[in-house]
Design an enzyme around this catalytic site. Sequence first.
Site, short mmCIF file in Angstrom:
data_model
loop_
_atom_site.label_atom_id
_atom_site.label_comp_id
_atom_site.label_asym_id
_atom_site.label_seq_id
_atom_site.Cartn_x
_atom_site.Cartn_y
_atom_site.Cartn_z
N ASN A 75 -3.85 26.68 -39.77
CA ASN A 75 -3.92 26.08 -41.26
C ASN A 75 -3.37 27.36 -41.86
O ASN A 75 -3.74 27.39 -43.09
CB ASN A 75 -5.16 25.70 -41.85
CG ASN A 75 -5.73 24.39 -40.79
OD1 ASN A 75 -4.98 23.59 -40.82
ND2 ASN A 75 -6.92 24.30 -40.87
N HIS A 111 -37.49 28.22 -45.48
CA HIS A 111 -36.30 28.36 -46.37
C HIS A 111 -35.47 26.91 -46.77
O HIS A 111 -35.66 26.02 -46.07
CB HIS A 111 -35.26 29.20 -45.58
CG HIS A 111 -34.21 29.69 -46.39
ND1 HIS A 111 -32.87 29.21 -46.47
CD2 HIS A 111 -34.09 31.04 -47.32
CE1 HIS A 111 -32.17 29.85 -47.19
NE2 HIS A 111 -32.62 30.98 -47.80
N SER A 167 -38.93 34.74 -45.64
CA SER A 167 -38.21 35.63 -46.71
C SER A 167 -38.77 36.07 -47.88
O SER A 167 -38.33 37.21 -48.40
CB SER A 167 -36.98 34.69 -46.70
OG SER A 167 -37.11 33.42 -47.37
N ASP A 171 -36.30 29.97 -36.82
CA ASP A 171 -35.59 30.71 -37.67
C ASP A 171 -35.79 32.43 -37.81
O ASP A 171 -36.80 32.57 -38.31
CB ASP A 171 -35.22 30.37 -39.06
CG ASP A 171 -34.25 30.92 -39.86
OD1 ASP A 171 -33.80 32.11 -39.50
OD2 ASP A 171 -33.38 30.39 -41.04
N HIS A 206 -34.69 37.24 -40.84
CA HIS A 206 -35.17 38.30 -41.00
C HIS A 206 -36.14 39.29 -40.20
O HIS A 206 -36.49 40.16 -40.56
CB HIS A 206 -36.29 37.96 -42.43
CG HIS A 206 -35.82 37.19 -43.53
ND1 HIS A 206 -35.23 37.92 -44.42
CD2 HIS A 206 -35.50 36.00 -43.46
CE1 HIS A 206 -34.20 37.03 -45.16
NE2 HIS A 206 -34.82 35.82 -44.70
N LYS A 255 -27.95 40.23 -41.85
CA LYS A 255 -29.02 41.23 -42.22
C LYS A 255 -28.80 42.30 -41.61
O LYS A 255 -28.32 43.17 -41.82
CB LYS A 255 -30.14 40.44 -42.58
CG LYS A 255 -30.09 39.28 -43.47
CD LYS A 255 -31.40 38.41 -43.54
CE LYS A 255 -31.34 37.28 -44.79
NZ LYS A 255 -30.22 36.43 -44.64
N GLU A 305 -39.74 29.45 -39.90
CA GLU A 305 -39.30 30.58 -39.79
C GLU A 305 -40.30 31.68 -39.17
O GLU A 305 -41.33 31.21 -38.73
CB GLU A 305 -39.19 31.48 -41.07
CG GLU A 305 -38.19 30.53 -42.08
CD GLU A 305 -38.28 31.31 -43.49
OE1 GLU A 305 -38.04 32.49 -43.65
OE2 GLU A 305 -38.47 30.38 -44.48
#
Length: 381
Positions: A57, A134, A182, A207, A210, A239, A178
């Site tokens: 593309n 989150h 966070s 997750d 962090h 991060k 998580e």
Amino acid sequence: MLSIGKNTCVRPSFESWLETRLAELEAARLLRTPLLVQGQGPEVVVDGRTLINFAGNDYLGLGALAAAEAPPSASASRLVTGHGPAHQALEASLATFLGYPSSLCFSSGYAANVGTLAALVGPNDIIFSDRLNHASLIDGCRLSRARVVIFDHASPSSLEALLDKERSEGDRAWIVTESLFSMDGDAAPLPAFARLAAQHDAQLFVDEAHAIGVCGPGGRGLCAAQGVTPDVLIGTLGKSLGSQGAFVAGSERLIAFLWNRARSFVFSTGLSPILAQTALRNLSLLKDDGLRAHLRQLSERLSAGVAQGAWEHRTGPGAIHSLLLGDPATALAKAQATLEHGILVRAIRPPTVPKGTSRLRVVLSAFHTTDHVDRLLRALQ
């Protein structure tokens, strides 16, 4: 392996479920597999052959102006011509680093969580989700159309009670959390969650955005630190790895399924090859335990200093510290006051955090110095 649930039905294991879905796609001639494309522009190299490229593309050809080894844009979805050597090298290294068979990179953490949950979980399933998860996890749960049951934050007892009560209502069950949260910076009790997942025939989705780089042996996160291997592990490149994007780590069947069914992956331009190379370079630097040791020292110094203040202080094993101030106006005023002293700290307010918990969120870096922390403490005072 087969498991017996509380409703006495026999459920296939997660891997068996994935194997069946992939076989169905293959039988329907819908199974898509990666095509490694080197270079970008009117001509590319595939399997050692130079091909005239009519699949990308890059409409004006501007992407081809960069170095062919790592162009700034993947130009297309990874399933079209956007899958290159940088992606392949990064995903292999991430999988090895975390001790998983395979991994897959997405354009962002939001895309990884939303796309993975919506692909793996369906309307007949049930999700047990931590109250403080989150927004990307919350939205992924909603898009899955599964029934969502919320358990008290980081509470095994709350989760266990709800599993006992609600598990039989779903086909497959998922525990979604998580590892390092966070906003409060605290950690989930992952071994307890893993035990409950095994007892109730549920999959564990964690997750680690962090925690990776900051916690665990070699920076491999809280799952590695606590000896837990979730069915699905999410990490970020934006991060500790200092780049952009995110990834999913898991079995080879899981990654093959996401290649085909995670809409935020299938229908997005691939991660920038330059960013993939940046993450790959920085991954090797995570082995430096000196960075984590310095970060812990700074965190302890900050904790000791803010303990003298008239606010609630929340933190955990990572780099996040929250100073709870209550209402938004107070948080904004405190942030402005620190700014006038040469310190940048942001006020976090609803809906990002619950009403009544507006705060200053302080995030440390291994590149901060003790003088930086002391100046922050003086500004807060």
